[in-house]
Design a protein around this motif. Structure first.
Motif, short mmCIF file in Angstrom:
data_model
loop_
_atom_site.label_atom_id
_atom_site.label_comp_id
_atom_site.label_asym_id
_atom_site.label_seq_id
_atom_site.Cartn_x
_atom_site.Cartn_y
_atom_site.Cartn_z
N ILE A 64 0.84 -1.20 0.00
CA ILE A 64 0.00 0.00 0.00
C ILE A 64 0.87 1.25 0.00
CG2 ILE A 64 -1.67 1.34 1.36
CD1 ILE A 64 -2.79 -1.34 2.35
N THR A 65 0.65 2.15 -0.97
CA THR A 65 1.43 3.38 -1.06
C THR A 65 0.56 4.63 -1.08
OG1 THR A 65 1.47 3.24 -3.49
CG2 THR A 65 3.31 2.22 -2.28
N GLU A 66 -0.73 4.50 -1.25
CA GLU A 66 -1.63 5.65 -1.32
C GLU A 66 -2.84 5.42 -0.41
OE1 GLU A 66 -1.09 8.43 -2.82
OE2 GLU A 66 0.72 7.83 -3.90
N PRO A 67 -3.42 6.51 0.12
CA PRO A 67 -4.62 6.36 0.96
C PRO A 67 -5.75 5.65 0.24
CG PRO A 67 -3.72 8.57 1.17
CD PRO A 67 -2.97 7.92 0.05
N GLU A 68 -5.88 5.92 -1.07
CA GLU A 68 -6.95 5.29 -1.83
C GLU A 68 -6.81 3.77 -1.83
OE1 GLU A 68 -6.42 9.46 -3.20
OE2 GLU A 68 -5.07 7.78 -2.82
N GLU A 69 -5.57 3.29 -1.87
CA GLU A 69 -5.34 1.84 -1.83
C GLU A 69 -5.75 1.25 -0.48
OE1 GLU A 69 -1.49 1.98 -4.86
OE2 GLU A 69 -1.22 1.48 -2.75
N LEU A 70 -5.43 1.95 0.57
CA LEU A 70 -5.83 1.48 1.90
C LEU A 70 -7.35 1.48 2.03
CD1 LEU A 70 -5.25 0.61 4.79
CD2 LEU A 70 -4.95 3.02 5.40
N ASP A 71 -8.00 2.50 1.49
CA ASP A 71 -9.46 2.56 1.53
C ASP A 71 -10.07 1.37 0.79
OD1 ASP A 71 -11.92 4.18 2.17
OD2 ASP A 71 -12.12 4.07 -0.01
#
Length: 292
Positions: free
Chosen positions: A39-46
């Motif tokens: 995971i490198t971006e908040p969108e990916e975590l979301d």
């Protein structure tokens, strides 16, 4: 000072805590050499939290964070069979964290029980495990101390490529050390330097209002160092966050205009399309027919 309870990140769903979501992302991004995740971006975590592509990535993430929380040194991933025992071990030493979170006892029963929870509970569980890792993981503590001792010049808040703020103290004043994390967001954490508080990070601010409030509190102190930090917060961080908010608002307005245009096209096509008679199997009084 504590962050606004009902604030939301730019990707956060209204069903879970943005403050906890931002904390989880900051820990994953900063300590990715300890907590192994792509995971490198908040969108990916979301997407992972919402199980957009299924639950497997959520399962992998939960096990990776649990491994860090228990200080596991092996790079070999945990399996679902380890979940109940290790969760119970972490819970025993972090009861004070769990009291403020939406984490039912059933979460520790199995990894499947965790996955079946709502997104709010999933985020709170990940936050709990991340906090445990920050407190007890030796590798994370070593990284923090090593970067602190280098005494490098802190990275400016508004980097050219919006990359993650580097792992180094943003400021160190008296018996407190301030850390700045974020990727298109900014989260300010404070760490006590006493033997008892060392290694424990507390989220201090993440919105312009919270940063401004922190700056006012620092500016009210008599010493020069807190006033200097307050000036950096108001001149670097607050303008950066306000710019990010304006960008987000412009994107939202563009999406709204696009949605409205699509809706107008749909209405036009619906009104001009030749209507066909609709026959219902139920011919009772509530059945309706549409005619040309």
């Amino acid at each position: 000072m504590s962050p606004t309870a009902n604030s939301r990140t730019e990707v956060a769903n209204a069903s879970y805590s943005a403050a906890n979501f931002a904390s989880v992302f900051a820990v994953l991004s900063t300590f990715n050499s300890v907590i192994y995740t792509s995971i490198t971006e908040p969108e990916e975590l979301d997407d992972v939290v919402q199980c957009t592509e299924g639950p497997e990535k959520l399962r992998e993430l939960a096990l990776a964070v649990l491994a860090a929380a228990t200080g596991r040194k092996s790079k070999a991933p945990l399996s679902a069979v380890h979940w109940p025992k290790l969760c119970s071990e972490v819970a025993g030493s972090t009861v004070f964290i769990l009291k403020s979170l939406q984490v039912p006892e059933s979460v520790a029963d199995s990894l499947d029980a965790f996955v079946e929870q709502s997104s709010a509970v999933r985020v709170d569980v990940l936050y709990w495990l991340c906090e445990a890792a920050l407190m007890d993981n030796a590798a994370i503590k070593e990284m923090v101390d090593r970067e602190s001792n280098k005494m490098r010049k802190p990275t400016l808040a508004n980097t050219a490529n919006d990359s993650l703020v580097r792992l180094q103290p943003f400021a160190e004043i008296s018996k407190q050390r301030y850390w700045l994390f974020g990727n298109k967001t900014r989260q300010l954490y404070v760490e006590g330097l006493s033997q008892r508080a060392r290694g424990k990070l507390e989220l201090l601010a993440q919105t312009p209002e919270e940063f401004q409030g922190a700056a006012e509190e620092l500016n009210a102190q008599r010493n020069h160092a807190p006033k200097e930090l307050a000036e950096r917060l108001t001149e670097e961080i607050v303008p950066y966050l306000e710019t990010q908010i304006k960008k987000r608002e412009r994107v939202d307005r563009a999406l709204q205009r696009q949605a409205l245009a699509m809706a107008n096209v749909h209405i036009y096509e619906t009104r001009t399309r030749k209507r066909q008679r609709v026959n219902y199997t139920d011919d009772g009084p509530d059945a309706l027919d549409y005619y040309n």
